[in-house]
Design an enzyme around this catalytic site. Structure first.
Site, mmCIF file in Angstrom:
data_model
loop_
_atom_site.group_PDB
_atom_site.id
_atom_site.type_symbol
_atom_site.label_atom_id
_atom_site.label_comp_id
_atom_site.label_asym_id
_atom_site.label_seq_id
_atom_site.Cartn_x
_atom_site.Cartn_y
_atom_site.Cartn_z
ATOM 1 N N PHE A 25 19.439 2.397 -18.005
ATOM 2 C CA PHE A 25 20.436 3.163 -17.247
ATOM 3 C C PHE A 25 21.340 3.880 -18.237
ATOM 4 O O PHE A 25 21.930 3.259 -19.118
ATOM 5 C CB PHE A 25 21.280 2.273 -16.333
ATOM 6 C CG PHE A 25 22.250 3.081 -15.513
ATOM 7 C CD1 PHE A 25 21.823 3.776 -14.395
ATOM 8 C CD2 PHE A 25 23.584 3.181 -15.886
ATOM 9 C CE1 PHE A 25 22.712 4.555 -13.652
ATOM 10 C CE2 PHE A 25 24.480 3.952 -15.149
ATOM 11 C CZ PHE A 25 24.039 4.645 -14.029
ATOM 12 N N ASP A 64 22.809 2.888 -26.648
ATOM 13 C CA ASP A 64 23.773 3.027 -25.559
ATOM 14 C C ASP A 64 24.459 1.671 -25.401
ATOM 15 O O ASP A 64 23.882 0.736 -24.851
ATOM 16 C CB ASP A 64 23.048 3.445 -24.271
ATOM 17 C CG ASP A 64 24.017 3.633 -23.095
ATOM 18 O OD1 ASP A 64 25.163 3.149 -23.197
ATOM 19 O OD2 ASP A 64 23.617 4.242 -22.089
ATOM 20 N N LYS A 101 32.792 2.372 -20.808
ATOM 21 C CA LYS A 101 33.363 1.320 -19.952
ATOM 22 C C LYS A 101 34.619 0.598 -20.471
ATOM 23 O O LYS A 101 35.716 0.953 -20.091
ATOM 24 C CB LYS A 101 32.262 0.331 -19.570
ATOM 25 C CG LYS A 101 31.241 0.985 -18.602
ATOM 26 C CD LYS A 101 30.320 -0.023 -17.981
ATOM 27 C CE LYS A 101 29.599 0.535 -16.765
ATOM 28 N NZ LYS A 101 28.414 1.345 -17.050
HETATM 29 C C1 LIG Z 1 27.765 2.624 -16.834
HETATM 30 C C2 LIG Z 1 26.762 3.058 -17.843
HETATM 31 C C3 LIG Z 1 26.531 4.419 -18.122
HETATM 32 C C4 LIG Z 1 27.190 5.533 -17.353
HETATM 33 O O1 LIG Z 1 28.564 5.524 -17.460
HETATM 34 P P1 LIG Z 1 29.444 6.420 -16.445
HETATM 35 O O2 LIG Z 1 30.831 6.286 -16.992
HETATM 36 O O3 LIG Z 1 29.282 5.824 -15.097
HETATM 37 O O4 LIG Z 1 28.927 7.795 -16.521
HETATM 38 C C5 LIG Z 1 25.617 4.734 -19.116
HETATM 39 N N1 LIG Z 1 24.990 3.772 -19.803
HETATM 40 C C6 LIG Z 1 25.178 2.466 -19.570
HETATM 41 C C7 LIG Z 1 24.458 1.451 -20.380
HETATM 42 C C8 LIG Z 1 26.063 2.065 -18.570
HETATM 43 O O5 LIG Z 1 26.234 0.766 -18.306
#
Ligand SMILES: *Cc1c(COP(=O)(O)O)cnc(C)c1O
Length: 389
Positions: A129, A214, A243
């Site tokens: 994700f 990420d 986050k």
């Molecule tokens: C939440 C998340 C995103 C996206 O972040 P947003 O602030 O919602 O755009 C991307 N990568 C990972 C691993 C995430 O947990």
């Protein structure tokens, strides 16, 4: 629930009025222990005095000037993130998806500026994700996020997590980078093995391509180290954050090496709000806490304790069959329905969040103590009993 809103969320009908540390208080007086943390965001808990104070102080000075000018708290945050990571440079934006977009653009321009304009493809993992923009849903590769939004942004090749052979086969002359979450969150709490990351690093170096992590969910101390990849000792070329960096104030960041940063010259990328004084001051206050002596060892200790307590609950329950994850990023593999368990937990005063593959995520604030772990496990026992009865 307002009908004036676009109905793109299946909202839970609870309205929180205020928060304090690990607790949220609903307007009807109910108190909840927050093991969701706004999806891994409020890692220092709610209404943290230091973070709130930093926001208020900055609000009295200046909110926004744009990146046409110097921003002192931005320079300071960059220096501190760089000093505490593999990176040489930092770029700031407003969200996770924007950070991944910037990372993808960095990978492309790095190659196009160094004699390899043909390199644009990015290898990603199944169950990944990376956000909800057009490019990041293509990077995530999940049908449920892509359906109806075609044509899919071209240039992403998916491999199974921890399948090094597949990664090797997926590398083509057009490959620019490999993008991996060291610990998948939304995908169901799946760890990228240290050997896999080391293998990717070697493959990337051999092929002259970039390794991107990420760490939007698994970074910022969540696993008991500041960065989740530190457990493997394998550094990336680019890393995305968001986050927990702002404890709830919108922010995103990309950290990278000098070689990567060198090609993103003026005019190539930008943002109006990214790096604004409010977000930067908040993130500096977050770092004040996370870099303080004992913070990460507390996370490790609480993570081990929670893990042990949860594992001891598997045997006699038919509700979940496995506990996995790292530090305070924990997944329960549900045997029946993750949604049912999340609901039952909420009825017992504990907030959690579902993940793919019928998993339930526990993402407590990193400041939880033993009493709150006891409280959470007692709620889990009651919820399991309620489901089984
Ligand atoms: C939440 C998340 C995103 C996206 O972040 P947003 O602030 O919602 O755009 C991307 N990568 C990972 C691993 C995430 O947990």
């Amino acid at each position: 629930m307002s009908s004036a809103l676009v109905q793109n969320y299946a909202r839970i009908d609870v309205t929180f009025e205020r928060g304090e540390g690990a607790y949220l208080y609903a307007e009807d007086g109910r108190r909840f222990l927050d093991f969701a943390s706004g999806i891994g965001v409020t890692s220092l808990g709610h209404a943290h005095a230091g973070v709130t104070g930093a926001l208020k102080d900055q609000a009295d000075k200046v909110w926004h000037v744009s990146n046409l000018y110097n921003i002192d708290p931005q320079a300071r945050l960059a220096e501190r993130l760089v000093a505490n990571s593999f990176a040489d440079r930092a770029f700031f934006c407003n969200s996770g998806a924007e950070a991944v977009e910037a990372a993808l653009k960095m990978a492309r321009i790095h190659h196009s500026s160094t004699g390899h304009p043909e390199r644009y493809r990015v290898i990603t993992a199944v169950n990944a994700f990376h956000g909800r923009t057009l490019a990041t849903i293509a990077a995530g590769g999940q049908a449920k996020h892509l359906d109806g939004f075609g044509p899919k942004v071209e240039g992403f090749d998916q491999i199974a997590l921890n399948d090094l052979d597949a990664a090797k086969k997926a590398i083509q002359p057009e490959t620019a980078a490999i993008l991996i979450e060291p610990l998948q969150g939304e995908g169901g709490i799946h760890i990228a093995d240290s050997d896999f990351l080391a293998g990717l690093r070697a493959l990337a170096d051999d092929a002259g391509i970039l390794l991107i992590y990420d760490e939007i969910q698994c970074g910022m101390g969540r696993t008991g180290k500041l960065w989740a990849h530190e457990w493997s000792g394998v550094a990336p070329d680019i890393m995305t954050l968001a986050k927990a960096l702002g404890n709830g104030f919108p922010i995103g960041a990309v950290l990278c090496t000098e070689a990567v940063a060198a090609t993103l010259v003026p005019g190539k990328h930008g943002t109006t709000f990214g790096g604004n004084p409010l977000a930067m001051s908040v993130a500096n206050a977050v770092l004040d806490e996370m870099l303080a002596d004992g913070f990460l060892s507390h996370v490790k200790r609480m993570g081990a304790l929670l893990r042990q307590r949860l594992e001891s609950l598997i045997g006699n329950k038919r509700v979940f069959s496995e506990v996995r994850g790292s530090g305070l990023m924990i997944g329960l593999q549900c045997t029946d329905s993750n949604l049912e368990l999340m609901t039952a937990l909420r009825e017992q005063g504990l907030l959690s969040v579902v993940a793919d593959g019928n998993a339930l995520r526990l993402l407590p604030p990193l400041i939880i103590d033993e009493t709150q772990i006891d409280e959470a496990c007692a709620a889990l026992e009651r919820a399991c009993a309620a489901i089984e009865s």
